[in-house]
Design a protein around this motif. Structure first.
Motif, short mmCIF file in Angstrom:
data_model
loop_
_atom_site.label_atom_id
_atom_site.label_comp_id
_atom_site.label_asym_id
_atom_site.label_seq_id
_atom_site.Cartn_x
_atom_site.Cartn_y
_atom_site.Cartn_z
N THR A 3 0.84 -1.19 0.00
CA THR A 3 0.00 0.00 0.00
C THR A 3 0.87 1.24 0.00
OG1 THR A 3 -0.15 0.16 2.40
CG2 THR A 3 -1.85 -1.15 1.30
N PHE A 4 0.30 2.32 -0.50
CA PHE A 4 0.97 3.61 -0.49
C PHE A 4 -0.08 4.69 -0.32
CE2 PHE A 4 2.13 7.44 -2.94
CZ PHE A 4 3.20 7.86 -2.18
N ALA A 5 0.19 5.64 0.57
CA ALA A 5 -0.68 6.79 0.78
C ALA A 5 0.03 8.02 0.21
CB ALA A 5 -0.97 6.99 2.26
N GLY A 7 -0.49 11.05 0.59
CA GLY A 7 -0.30 12.07 1.60
C GLY A 7 1.01 11.95 2.36
N ASP A 8 1.65 10.78 2.31
CA ASP A 8 2.96 10.62 2.94
C ASP A 8 4.03 11.40 2.19
OD1 ASP A 8 1.91 8.96 4.89
OD2 ASP A 8 2.56 7.11 3.90
N VAL A 9 3.77 11.70 0.92
CA VAL A 9 4.73 12.43 0.08
C VAL A 9 4.19 13.82 -0.27
CG1 VAL A 9 5.95 12.41 -2.14
CG2 VAL A 9 5.72 10.30 -0.84
N VAL A 10 2.90 13.91 -0.52
CA VAL A 10 2.25 15.18 -0.88
C VAL A 10 1.24 15.50 0.22
CG1 VAL A 10 0.87 16.39 -2.61
CG2 VAL A 10 2.52 14.66 -3.34
N PRO A 11 1.62 16.35 1.17
CA PRO A 11 0.71 16.66 2.28
C PRO A 11 -0.66 17.12 1.79
CG PRO A 11 2.89 17.56 2.69
CD PRO A 11 2.88 17.06 1.27
N GLY A 12 -1.69 16.56 2.42
CA GLY A 12 -3.05 16.93 2.08
C GLY A 12 -3.73 16.03 1.07
N CYS A 13 -2.96 15.24 0.33
CA CYS A 13 -3.56 14.33 -0.64
C CYS A 13 -4.08 13.10 0.09
CB CYS A 13 -2.54 13.92 -1.71
SG CYS A 13 -3.30 12.91 -3.02
N ALA A 15 -5.32 10.30 -1.55
CA ALA A 15 -5.31 9.11 -2.42
C ALA A 15 -4.47 8.00 -1.80
CB ALA A 15 -4.76 9.47 -3.79
N THR A 16 -4.96 6.78 -1.92
CA THR A 16 -4.21 5.61 -1.48
C THR A 16 -4.22 4.57 -2.60
OG1 THR A 16 -6.16 4.62 -0.45
CG2 THR A 16 -4.74 5.97 0.97
N PHE A 17 -3.22 3.73 -2.61
CA PHE A 17 -3.05 2.74 -3.67
C PHE A 17 -2.68 1.40 -3.07
CE2 PHE A 17 -1.90 6.96 -4.98
CZ PHE A 17 -2.71 7.15 -6.09
N THR A 18 -3.14 0.34 -3.71
CA THR A 18 -2.84 -1.03 -3.28
C THR A 18 -2.49 -1.84 -4.52
OG1 THR A 18 -4.43 -0.83 -1.47
CG2 THR A 18 -3.74 -3.05 -2.07
N ALA A 19 -1.44 -2.62 -4.41
CA ALA A 19 -1.02 -3.49 -5.51
C ALA A 19 -0.21 -4.65 -4.93
CB ALA A 19 -0.18 -2.72 -6.53
N SER A 20 0.06 -5.63 -5.76
CA SER A 20 0.80 -6.80 -5.28
C SER A 20 2.29 -6.54 -5.13
CB SER A 20 0.56 -7.99 -6.22
OG SER A 20 1.01 -7.68 -7.52
N ASP A 21 2.80 -5.50 -5.80
CA ASP A 21 4.23 -5.22 -5.73
C ASP A 21 4.50 -3.73 -5.96
OD1 ASP A 21 3.90 -4.89 -8.48
OD2 ASP A 21 4.87 -6.78 -8.98
N ASP A 22 5.76 -3.33 -5.78
CA ASP A 22 6.14 -1.93 -5.96
C ASP A 22 5.84 -1.43 -7.37
OD1 ASP A 22 7.04 -2.04 -3.36
OD2 ASP A 22 9.12 -1.52 -3.83
N ARG A 51 8.85 4.85 -3.04
CA ARG A 51 9.38 3.56 -2.56
C ARG A 51 9.65 3.59 -1.06
NH1 ARG A 51 10.82 -0.21 -6.40
NH2 ARG A 51 11.14 0.55 -8.51
N ALA A 52 10.10 4.72 -0.54
CA ALA A 52 10.39 4.85 0.88
C ALA A 52 9.14 4.75 1.75
CB ALA A 52 11.12 6.17 1.15
N HIS A 53 7.97 5.02 1.14
CA HIS A 53 6.73 5.03 1.91
C HIS A 53 5.78 3.88 1.56
CE1 HIS A 53 8.15 9.14 2.62
NE2 HIS A 53 7.53 8.98 3.77
#
Length: 57
Positions: A3-5, A7-13, A15-22, A51-53
């Motif tokens: 998963t990736f959010a 907002g961890d990179v762009v404050p206020g966003c 959007a979240t994403f889910t996938a089987s791999d990077d 990638r860091a998040h």
């Protein structure tokens, strides 16, 4: 699963994403960055930040 959010990179966003791999996360994020943040080119700095998040779901 991963998963990736954005907002961890762009404050206020919220959007979240889910996938089987990077690669799946990065593909989704590239489309989101272009459509919602006006960033048609995802450079190495952004890829590194994403990638860091990426977390295991």
């Amino acid at each position: 699963m991963k998963t990736f959010a954005c907002g961890d990179v762009v404050p206020g966003c919220t959007a979240t994403f889910t996938a089987s791999d990077d690669a799946g996360i990065l593909g989704q994020v590239a489309g989101h960055a272009a459509a919602d943040h006006g960033l048609p080119d995802v450079g190495p700095e952004l890829v590194a930040a994403v990638r860091a998040h990426v977390r295991a779901a």
